[in-house]
Design a protein around this motif. Sequence first.
Motif, PDB file in Angstrom:
ATOM      1  N   THR A   1       0.791  -1.106   0.169  1.00  0.00           N
ATOM      2  CA  THR A   1       0.289   0.257  -0.035  1.00  0.00           C
ATOM      3  C   THR A   1       0.672   1.297  -0.180  1.00  0.00           C
ATOM      4  O   THR A   1       0.207   2.074  -0.770  1.00  0.00           O
ATOM      5  CB  THR A   1      -0.767   0.215   1.289  1.00  0.00           C
ATOM      6  OG1 THR A   1      -1.747  -1.576   1.265  1.00  0.00           O
ATOM      7  CG2 THR A   1      -1.548   1.278   0.832  1.00  0.00           C
ATOM      8  N   LEU A   2       2.278   0.960   0.447  1.00  0.00           N
ATOM      9  CA  LEU A   2       2.618   2.298   0.607  1.00  0.00           C
ATOM     10  C   LEU A   2       4.411   1.960   1.233  1.00  0.00           C
ATOM     11  O   LEU A   2       4.310   0.695   1.231  1.00  0.00           O
ATOM     12  CB  LEU A   2       2.449   3.058   1.271  1.00  0.00           C
ATOM     13  CG  LEU A   2       2.273   3.162   3.286  1.00  0.00           C
ATOM     14  CD1 LEU A   2       3.832   3.572   3.844  1.00  0.00           C
ATOM     15  CD2 LEU A   2       1.648   3.819   3.874  1.00  0.00           C
TER      16      LEU A   2
ATOM     17  N   LEU B   1       3.725   2.934  -5.588  1.00  0.00           N
ATOM     18  CA  LEU B   1       3.023   3.511  -4.818  1.00  0.00           C
ATOM     19  C   LEU B   1       3.632   4.878  -4.046  1.00  0.00           C
ATOM     20  O   LEU B   1       4.809   5.494  -4.528  1.00  0.00           O
ATOM     21  CB  LEU B   1       4.502   2.735  -3.749  1.00  0.00           C
ATOM     22  CG  LEU B   1       4.427   0.849  -3.954  1.00  0.00           C
ATOM     23  CD1 LEU B   1       5.165   0.027  -2.810  1.00  0.00           C
ATOM     24  CD2 LEU B   1       2.392   0.876  -3.339  1.00  0.00           C
ATOM     25  N   PRO B   2       2.543   4.756  -3.662  1.00  0.00           N
ATOM     26  CA  PRO B   2       3.493   6.970  -2.594  1.00  0.00           C
ATOM     27  C   PRO B   2       3.986   5.971  -1.124  1.00  0.00           C
ATOM     28  O   PRO B   2       4.336   5.126  -0.993  1.00  0.00           O
ATOM     29  CB  PRO B   2       2.117   7.476  -2.132  1.00  0.00           C
ATOM     30  CG  PRO B   2       0.876   5.378  -1.915  1.00  0.00           C
ATOM     31  CD  PRO B   2       1.708   4.859  -3.149  1.00  0.00           C
TER      32      PRO B   2
ATOM     33  N   ASN C   1       5.678  11.893  -5.609  1.00  0.00           N
ATOM     34  CA  ASN C   1       4.612  10.646  -5.146  1.00  0.00           C
ATOM     35  C   ASN C   1       4.769  10.558  -3.945  1.00  0.00           C
ATOM     36  O   ASN C   1       4.567   9.107  -3.422  1.00  0.00           O
ATOM     37  CB  ASN C   1       5.539   9.320  -5.808  1.00  0.00           C
ATOM     38  CG  ASN C   1       6.752   9.090  -5.587  1.00  0.00           C
ATOM     39  OD1 ASN C   1       7.683   9.929  -4.734  1.00  0.00           O
ATOM     40  ND2 ASN C   1       7.533   8.262  -5.233  1.00  0.00           N
TER      41      ASN C   1
ATOM     42  N   LEU D   1      -2.280   8.844   5.267  1.00  0.00           N
ATOM     43  CA  LEU D   1      -1.656   8.048   3.944  1.00  0.00           C
ATOM     44  C   LEU D   1      -3.466   6.518   4.223  1.00  0.00           C
ATOM     45  O   LEU D   1      -4.060   6.452   3.178  1.00  0.00           O
ATOM     46  CB  LEU D   1      -0.593   7.099   3.613  1.00  0.00           C
ATOM     47  CG  LEU D   1       0.397   8.744   2.961  1.00  0.00           C
ATOM     48  CD1 LEU D   1       1.709   7.669   2.829  1.00  0.00           C
ATOM     49  CD2 LEU D   1      -0.480   8.983   1.783  1.00  0.00           C
ATOM     50  N   MET D   2      -3.194   6.253   5.319  1.00  0.00           N
ATOM     51  CA  MET D   2      -3.547   5.390   4.786  1.00  0.00           C
ATOM     52  C   MET D   2      -5.352   5.635   5.293  1.00  0.00           C
ATOM     53  O   MET D   2      -6.995   4.950   4.981  1.00  0.00           O
ATOM     54  CB  MET D   2      -3.591   4.298   5.952  1.00  0.00           C
ATOM     55  CG  MET D   2      -2.053   3.294   6.122  1.00  0.00           C
ATOM     56  SD  MET D   2      -2.361   2.316   4.957  1.00  0.00           S
ATOM     57  CE  MET D   2      -4.005   0.788   4.803  1.00  0.00           C
TER      58      MET D   2
ATOM     59  N   GLU E   1      -7.606   8.030   1.089  1.00  0.00           N
ATOM     60  CA  GLU E   1      -7.575   6.870  -0.149  1.00  0.00           C
ATOM     61  C   GLU E   1      -6.875   8.209  -1.366  1.00  0.00           C
ATOM     62  O   GLU E   1      -6.572   7.615  -2.399  1.00  0.00           O
ATOM     63  CB  GLU E   1      -8.591   5.998  -0.088  1.00  0.00           C
ATOM     64  CG  GLU E   1      -8.295   4.863  -1.357  1.00  0.00           C
ATOM     65  CD  GLU E   1      -9.732   4.193  -1.854  1.00  0.00           C
ATOM     66  OE1 GLU E   1      -9.397   3.245  -2.837  1.00  0.00           O
ATOM     67  OE2 GLU E   1     -10.548   4.287  -1.535  1.00  0.00           O
TER      68      GLU E   1
ATOM     69  N   ARG F   1      -3.465   9.107  -1.803  1.00  0.00           N
ATOM     70  CA  ARG F   1      -2.973   8.053  -1.954  1.00  0.00           C
ATOM     71  C   ARG F   1      -2.600   7.804  -3.888  1.00  0.00           C
ATOM     72  O   ARG F   1      -1.721   7.062  -4.390  1.00  0.00           O
ATOM     73  CB  ARG F   1      -3.637   6.400  -1.649  1.00  0.00           C
ATOM     74  CG  ARG F   1      -3.214   6.535  -0.017  1.00  0.00           C
ATOM     75  CD  ARG F   1      -3.029   5.112   0.317  1.00  0.00           C
ATOM     76  NE  ARG F   1      -4.563   3.729   0.411  1.00  0.00           N
ATOM     77  CZ  ARG F   1      -5.248   4.056   0.785  1.00  0.00           C
ATOM     78  NH1 ARG F   1      -5.566   4.491   1.882  1.00  0.00           N
ATOM     79  NH2 ARG F   1      -5.991   2.686   0.153  1.00  0.00           N
ATOM     80  N   ASP F   2      -4.387   7.868  -4.299  1.00  0.00           N
ATOM     81  CA  ASP F   2      -4.284   7.780  -5.465  1.00  0.00           C
ATOM     82  C   ASP F   2      -3.671   8.845  -6.089  1.00  0.00           C
ATOM     83  O   ASP F   2      -2.680   8.536  -7.340  1.00  0.00           O
ATOM     84  CB  ASP F   2      -6.007   7.664  -5.678  1.00  0.00           C
ATOM     85  CG  ASP F   2      -6.106   6.060  -5.608  1.00  0.00           C
ATOM     86  OD1 ASP F   2      -5.862   5.382  -5.410  1.00  0.00           O
ATOM     87  OD2 ASP F   2      -8.031   6.612  -5.314  1.00  0.00           O
TER      88      ASP F   2
ATOM     89  N   ARG G   1       0.492   8.110  -5.939  1.00  0.00           N
ATOM     90  CA  ARG G   1       0.091   7.185  -7.188  1.00  0.00           C
ATOM     91  C   ARG G   1       0.302   7.236  -8.645  1.00  0.00           C
ATOM     92  O   ARG G   1       1.414   6.834  -9.667  1.00  0.00           O
ATOM     93  CB  ARG G   1      -1.103   5.637  -6.655  1.00  0.00           C
ATOM     94  CG  ARG G   1      -0.358   4.069  -5.994  1.00  0.00           C
ATOM     95  CD  ARG G   1      -1.229   3.784  -6.068  1.00  0.00           C
ATOM     96  NE  ARG G   1      -1.573   3.121  -4.933  1.00  0.00           N
ATOM     97  CZ  ARG G   1      -2.984   2.921  -3.922  1.00  0.00           C
ATOM     98  NH1 ARG G   1      -3.562   4.085  -4.234  1.00  0.00           N
ATOM     99  NH2 ARG G   1      -2.525   2.829  -2.397  1.00  0.00           N
TER     100      ARG G   1
END
Length: 378
Positions: free
Chosen positions: A248-249, A277-278, A296, A315-316, A319, A322-323, A326
């Motif tokens: 996820t990161l 990935l971030p 990023n 970040l978690m 969303e 994060r998008d 990415r």
Amino acid sequence: MNPRTRVTLVWLEGAAESAAAGVHLDGTLRRLAALGIEADRVVARRDRFGGRVSRLARLLLDSVRQPRRGVVVVRWHPFALPALVAARLRGGACVVSAQGVLAEVEAVHPWIGRSRVARWIALRPLVLADRVVAPSAGIARWVVEVTGRPAHEVTVLENGADVALFAAGRRAPVWPPYAVFVGNLAPWQGIRELVDAVRRPDWPSGLRLVVVGDGAERDAVLAARDDGVEWRGVLDRAAVARVLGGATLAFATRGAVAASARGTSPFKVVEAAAAGLPVVATDVPGQAEVVHDLGNGLVVPPGDAAALAGAAARLMADEDLRDRLRARAVERVAAYDWTAGSERLGAAIDAAARAAGRARWSLRAPVIPAGDRLVVRR
């Protein structure tokens, strides 16, 4: 670059595929291939077998076997001097790739810092080289300062990634989610702060930390297994791409130490970007600039476990963020493919070849300590 130029590569560090030196060697070969050049000889050890001293001795013997009037490209190492002298004696030229500063070399080889003679020997290749390439502007400036050579003789040539390999591993993040750190588990890499971040109450619930690599801080990683830290050990690049692809990161941590003060050009930031990935990265010269350029990731102060945990939590929880990170990574990372720097490497090799025979041979340059560096006066 003249495709008839005979090029020898000398990598005295262990160049296993998973090691930083091995990634750099593969990237250099890719850059030469993009120029239509096949290395005449590659002096490197890809395996991990045998004693360290015996491996180095064999590499040193191989490093002095070079074609006449060729160009030797050497990854800077404390014992690189024989390869440069051999090139001179055979009418050839030398390009040295300085991947770090003396403080980083001394962190790996502490005995160098205890001896003025050892420091002199370690720095001499940077003085004698016809051209030097450095992965960041800060390291390039350091080379100019410690050697006194003109700035135009030092080329900034950022490290890159096999973008296609890591892009092929992109997929939807797996569940339950995990974050990744990939790299040498050295004391200056900020591993302890990252492990401390996982143990904080503000670390995102359910987020595992997967650590890929090995080194002095392995015990600190293993001690955190009950806290959600998983150690995968040393993996080849294809396996690293698969691990990154499902994450996820990613984290790119490094301490605020002398080895980081002049800049770095981290593989892990670019590889994470290629995987889409971030990144949460610590604010050290070079690394922060790459993250800002790629757009990023989030940059946090070095040595701050609370900031690492907070960035991961942000970040978690978001969303959309994060998008966006990415998307920026995927859009911009092609500029960091190894082949993107081919022309600058070719220009440095051509310039070295033209300068062959005009090098200064003086061995009387004193070494003068100056803070976190050494100044060489010619």
